[in-house]
Design a protein around this motif. Structure first.
Motif, PDB file in Angstrom:
ATOM      1  N   VAL A 203       0.775  -1.328  -0.298  1.00 14.41           N
ATOM      2  CA  VAL A 203      -0.042   0.151   0.477  1.00 14.41           C
ATOM      3  C   VAL A 203       1.574   0.945  -0.103  1.00 14.41           C
ATOM      4  CG1 VAL A 203      -2.109   1.131   1.325  1.00 14.41           C
ATOM      5  CG2 VAL A 203      -1.858  -0.652   1.242  1.00 14.41           C
ATOM      6  N   PHE A 204       2.084   1.316   0.852  1.00 16.24           N
ATOM      7  CA  PHE A 204       3.021   2.546   0.793  1.00 16.24           C
ATOM      8  C   PHE A 204       3.015   2.669  -0.774  1.00 16.24           C
ATOM      9  CE2 PHE A 204       7.358   4.043   1.448  1.00 16.24           C
ATOM     10  CZ  PHE A 204       7.055   5.299   1.801  1.00 16.24           C
ATOM     11  N   ASP A 205       3.928   1.345  -1.683  1.00 18.59           N
ATOM     12  CA  ASP A 205       4.493   1.894  -2.497  1.00 18.59           C
ATOM     13  C   ASP A 205       3.897   2.586  -3.902  1.00 18.59           C
ATOM     14  OD1 ASP A 205       6.846   0.769  -1.700  1.00 18.59           O
ATOM     15  OD2 ASP A 205       6.833  -1.461  -2.204  1.00 18.59           O
ATOM     16  N   GLY A 206       2.609   1.876  -3.240  1.00 19.62           N
ATOM     17  CA  GLY A 206       1.418   2.463  -4.284  1.00 19.62           C
ATOM     18  C   GLY A 206       1.251   4.262  -4.232  1.00 19.62           C
ATOM     19  N   LEU A 207       0.832   4.549  -3.195  1.00 21.69           N
ATOM     20  CA  LEU A 207       0.307   5.778  -2.512  1.00 21.69           C
ATOM     21  C   LEU A 207       1.708   6.429  -2.852  1.00 21.69           C
ATOM     22  CD1 LEU A 207      -1.580   4.904   0.861  1.00 21.69           C
ATOM     23  CD2 LEU A 207      -2.435   5.803  -1.490  1.00 21.69           C
ATOM     24  N   MET A 208       3.069   5.639  -2.872  1.00 23.48           N
ATOM     25  CA  MET A 208       4.372   6.428  -3.257  1.00 23.48           C
ATOM     26  C   MET A 208       3.929   6.771  -4.819  1.00 23.48           C
ATOM     27  SD  MET A 208       6.431   8.217  -0.551  1.00 23.48           S
ATOM     28  CE  MET A 208       7.615   8.077  -1.941  1.00 23.48           C
ATOM     29  N   VAL A 209       3.871   6.094  -5.205  1.00 24.19           N
ATOM     30  CA  VAL A 209       4.140   6.426  -6.946  1.00 24.19           C
ATOM     31  C   VAL A 209       2.829   7.227  -7.213  1.00 24.19           C
ATOM     32  CG1 VAL A 209       2.956   4.920  -8.977  1.00 24.19           C
ATOM     33  CG2 VAL A 209       4.881   3.695  -7.748  1.00 24.19           C
ATOM     34  N   LEU A 210       1.708   6.681  -6.508  1.00 24.02           N
ATOM     35  CA  LEU A 210       0.826   8.535  -6.579  1.00 24.02           C
ATOM     36  C   LEU A 210       1.249   9.597  -6.399  1.00 24.02           C
ATOM     37  CD1 LEU A 210      -2.517   9.027  -6.804  1.00 24.02           C
ATOM     38  CD2 LEU A 210      -3.020   8.862  -4.391  1.00 24.02           C
ATOM     39  N   SER A 211       2.358   9.527  -6.027  1.00 24.93           N
ATOM     40  CA  SER A 211       2.697  10.843  -4.555  1.00 24.93           C
ATOM     41  C   SER A 211       3.163  11.849  -6.018  1.00 24.93           C
ATOM     42  CB  SER A 211       3.201  11.115  -3.784  1.00 24.93           C
ATOM     43  OG  SER A 211       4.624  10.347  -4.047  1.00 24.93           O
ATOM     44  N   PHE A 212       3.396  10.539  -7.421  1.00 25.73           N
ATOM     45  CA  PHE A 212       4.773  11.395  -8.456  1.00 25.73           C
ATOM     46  C   PHE A 212       3.792  12.192  -8.848  1.00 25.73           C
ATOM     47  CE2 PHE A 212       8.213   7.843  -6.898  1.00 25.73           C
ATOM     48  CZ  PHE A 212       8.870   8.794  -6.972  1.00 25.73           C
ATOM     49  N   ILE A 213       2.436  12.062  -9.063  1.00 25.28           N
ATOM     50  CA  ILE A 213       1.526  13.000 -10.034  1.00 25.28           C
ATOM     51  C   ILE A 213       1.849  14.465  -9.889  1.00 25.28           C
ATOM     52  CG2 ILE A 213      -0.525  13.149  -8.726  1.00 25.28           C
ATOM     53  CD1 ILE A 213      -1.885  11.481 -11.232  1.00 25.28           C
ATOM     54  N   ASP A 214       2.274  14.410  -8.353  1.00 20.68           N
ATOM     55  CA  ASP A 214       2.731  15.983  -8.293  1.00 20.68           C
ATOM     56  C   ASP A 214       3.747  16.691  -9.402  1.00 20.68           C
ATOM     57  OD1 ASP A 214       2.894  18.183  -5.839  1.00 20.68           O
ATOM     58  OD2 ASP A 214       4.801  17.339  -6.568  1.00 20.68           O
ATOM     59  N   CYS A 215       4.093  15.661 -10.299  1.00 18.93           N
ATOM     60  CA  CYS A 215       5.446  16.147 -10.874  1.00 18.93           C
ATOM     61  C   CYS A 215       4.341  16.957 -11.844  1.00 18.93           C
ATOM     62  CB  CYS A 215       6.391  15.549 -11.256  1.00 18.93           C
ATOM     63  SG  CYS A 215       6.988  14.579  -9.864  1.00 18.93           S
ATOM     64  N   LEU A 216       3.214  16.135 -12.542  1.00 20.57           N
ATOM     65  CA  LEU A 216       2.595  16.252 -13.806  1.00 20.57           C
ATOM     66  C   LEU A 216       1.841  18.109 -13.310  1.00 20.57           C
ATOM     67  CD1 LEU A 216       1.605  15.404 -16.155  1.00 20.57           C
ATOM     68  CD2 LEU A 216       0.194  13.725 -15.642  1.00 20.57           C
ATOM     69  N   LEU A 217       0.811  17.904 -12.646  1.00 22.64           N
ATOM     70  CA  LEU A 217       0.386  18.611 -11.683  1.00 22.64           C
ATOM     71  C   LEU A 217       0.424  19.596 -11.717  1.00 22.64           C
ATOM     72  CD1 LEU A 217      -2.614  16.314 -10.144  1.00 22.64           C
ATOM     73  CD2 LEU A 217      -2.503  17.074 -12.499  1.00 22.64           C
ATOM     74  N   ASP A 218       2.005  20.031 -10.386  1.00 23.65           N
ATOM     75  CA  ASP A 218       2.516  21.012 -10.439  1.00 23.65           C
ATOM     76  C   ASP A 218       2.362  22.643 -11.638  1.00 23.65           C
ATOM     77  OD1 ASP A 218       2.797  20.466  -7.854  1.00 23.65           O
ATOM     78  OD2 ASP A 218       4.983  20.260  -8.180  1.00 23.65           O
ATOM     79  N   PRO A 219       2.803  22.083 -13.021  1.00 24.65           N
ATOM     80  CA  PRO A 219       3.284  22.856 -13.413  1.00 24.65           C
ATOM     81  C   PRO A 219       1.650  23.367 -14.403  1.00 24.65           C
ATOM     82  CG  PRO A 219       4.234  21.213 -14.122  1.00 24.65           C
ATOM     83  CD  PRO A 219       3.342  20.798 -13.312  1.00 24.65           C
ATOM     84  N   LEU A 220       0.577  22.621 -13.965  1.00 26.21           N
ATOM     85  CA  LEU A 220      -1.033  23.021 -14.794  1.00 26.21           C
ATOM     86  C   LEU A 220      -1.153  23.856 -13.786  1.00 26.21           C
ATOM     87  CD1 LEU A 220      -2.125  19.451 -16.010  1.00 26.21           C
ATOM     88  CD2 LEU A 220      -0.497  21.260 -17.421  1.00 26.21           C
ATOM     89  N   VAL A 221      -1.173  23.850 -12.167  1.00 26.88           N
ATOM     90  CA  VAL A 221      -1.810  24.496 -11.191  1.00 26.88           C
ATOM     91  C   VAL A 221      -1.148  25.999 -11.371  1.00 26.88           C
ATOM     92  CG1 VAL A 221      -2.432  24.792  -8.826  1.00 26.88           C
ATOM     93  CG2 VAL A 221      -2.442  22.567  -9.880  1.00 26.88           C
ATOM     94  N   TYR A 222       0.484  25.810 -11.021  1.00 30.61           N
ATOM     95  CA  TYR A 222       0.821  26.792 -10.274  1.00 30.61           C
ATOM     96  C   TYR A 222       0.940  27.505 -12.024  1.00 30.61           C
ATOM     97  CZ  TYR A 222       1.565  25.769  -5.880  1.00 30.61           C
ATOM     98  OH  TYR A 222       1.821  25.631  -5.008  1.00 30.61           O
ATOM     99  N   CYS A 223       1.445  27.119 -13.347  1.00 27.93           N
ATOM    100  CA  CYS A 223       1.687  27.788 -14.353  1.00 27.93           C
ATOM    101  C   CYS A 223       0.948  28.243 -15.389  1.00 27.93           C
ATOM    102  CB  CYS A 223       3.182  27.655 -15.687  1.00 27.93           C
ATOM    103  SG  CYS A 223       4.317  26.473 -14.717  1.00 27.93           S
ATOM    104  N   PHE A 224      -0.380  27.226 -15.067  1.00 29.43           N
ATOM    105  CA  PHE A 224      -1.209  27.692 -16.603  1.00 29.43           C
ATOM    106  C   PHE A 224      -2.586  27.843 -15.838  1.00 29.43           C
ATOM    107  CE2 PHE A 224       1.423  24.338 -18.878  1.00 29.43           C
ATOM    108  CZ  PHE A 224       1.584  24.595 -20.096  1.00 29.43           C
ATOM    109  N   CYS A 225      -1.866  28.761 -14.991  1.00 34.73           N
ATOM    110  CA  CYS A 225      -3.046  29.625 -14.351  1.00 34.73           C
ATOM    111  C   CYS A 225      -3.323  31.026 -14.064  1.00 34.73           C
ATOM    112  CB  CYS A 225      -3.434  29.155 -12.121  1.00 34.73           C
ATOM    113  SG  CYS A 225      -1.691  30.008 -11.175  1.00 34.73           S
TER     114      CYS A 225
END
Length: 347
Positions: free
Chosen positions: A281-303
């Motif tokens: 479960v921990f390994d799976g949720l760590m994988v989920l945390s990497f999606i932050d690298c994809l969403l950061d530009p969308l939230v911070y730059c394209f706003c």
């Protein structure tokens, strides 16, 4: 001597087994998710990085561009860890059995994840002062005019990576039960290093979370009381600042809770199946945390409408031509009265 010779293979076998996955299919799925995140996030982040350097010349501005540039840079460096982790997962390993590779991966993860969260937090603090205390002088507003503040943040994060470089540990696992034949002093040193590593892991997430929560609540309350300005822009600003909080919570809090459960399972020596389930479960949720690298530009730059138009104008001009408001109009409008609304400068 004979008894000692019999114990050594058992310890080596345990260390090897501890690194191996018990569900190859599940970890192959994790690997596929990381590969997809890598393939989507790398071109997006690199194109934004190129835009910051070539077109925007971020070092000459007094805006959030310096912080956003470093946020994107940290995300890119973090993304380069994904192919290595995916390779290990595909080959049935939770972590690399090679001690050098294992420590190098931890170093990259601790430094770049910490940098990503740090610049995300600093950006939110800057927005907090712009919206809640627009006329007040503050140290951050003075420091952000110089790129040296970003270098200082990177340097301050380096000491946090020291626990990843200390003492050999089996397969990057913390607080595993040690064999009774092991030297007691060595076991104590391992426990201290493991504890330091866990403190860094939780500190990097929990302290920024509390800061972001405070800034988000204060900014939203301030925007709700604001009576001057375009209501649509105010609603968009509230949505954006709330989305940052949701993004952080979804990406980082679940893996933090899972890490706590896994540590409890190891310290209290739960049954092997229970501990293995907690690790999966921990390994799976760590994988989920990497999606932050994809969403950061969308939230911070394209706003920013201006940034979005510049990006589309450079990389997808055909899409920009279909919009009703061309790049020149949006740029000139934005420059007509830049101090009219603090929401515009903050977002």
């Amino acid at each position: 001597m004979e008894a000692e010779l019999l114990i050594v293979p058992t310890e080596e076998y345990h260390a090897s087994e501890d690194c191996e996955t018990t569900s190859r299919g599940l970890y192959s799925f994790y690997a596929a998710v990381m590969i997809i995140i890598f393939l989507l996030a790398i071109p997006l982040n690199i194109s934004i990085l190129h835009l910051f350097i070539v077109k925007l010349k971020f070092w000459k501005t007094n805006t959030n561009n310096v912080f956003l540039f470093n946020l994107v840079l940290a995300d890119i460096l973090l993304l380069f860890c994904l192919p290595v982790k995916a390779y290990n997962f595909i080959h049935g390993e939770r972590r690399s059995e090679n001690d050098v590779v294992c420590k190098a991966m931890l170093f990259m993860l601790f430094l770049n994840r910490g940098a990503s969260i740090a610049f995300l937090t600093v950006t939110s603090i800057d927005r907090y002062f712009n919206v809640v205390h627009p006329g007040r002088k503050n140290l951050l507003k003075a420091l952000k005019r110089s790129p040296q503040i970003s270098i200082l943040i990177w340097l301050l994060l380096l000491p946090l990576t020291i626990p990843t470089m200390l003492k050999t540990f089996e397969c990057c696992n913390s607080h595993k039960s040690y064999n009774s034949t092991e030297n007691r002093d060595d076991a104590v040193v391992k426990d201290v290093v493991d504890s330091l590593r866990e403190v860094v892991f939780f500190t990097q997430i929990l302290i920024p979370f509390m800061i972001l929560l405070y800034c988000t609540v204060r900014i939203v309350n301030r925007l709700k009381r604001k009576t001057v300005g375009d209501k649509t822009k105010l609603r968009r600003a509230m949505f954006l600042v709330s989305s940052v909080m949701v993004l952080f919570s979804v990406c980082f809090l679940p893996c933090t809770v899972a890490r706590i459960v896994l540590l409890v399972a190891r310290v209290q020596e739960w049954k092997e199946l229970s501990e293995d389930a907690a690790a999966q479960v921990f390994d799976g949720l760590m994988v989920l945390s990497f999606i932050d690298c994809l969403l950061d530009p969308l939230v911070y730059c394209f706003c920013s409408t201006k940034f979005k138009n510049i990006y589309l104008g450079n990389y997808f001009p055909c899409i920009l031509k279909k919009h009703e408001h061309p790049l020149e109009n949006s740029t000139s409008t934005a420059n007509t009265n830049p101090k009219r609304d603090n929401v515009n400068t903050a977002y």
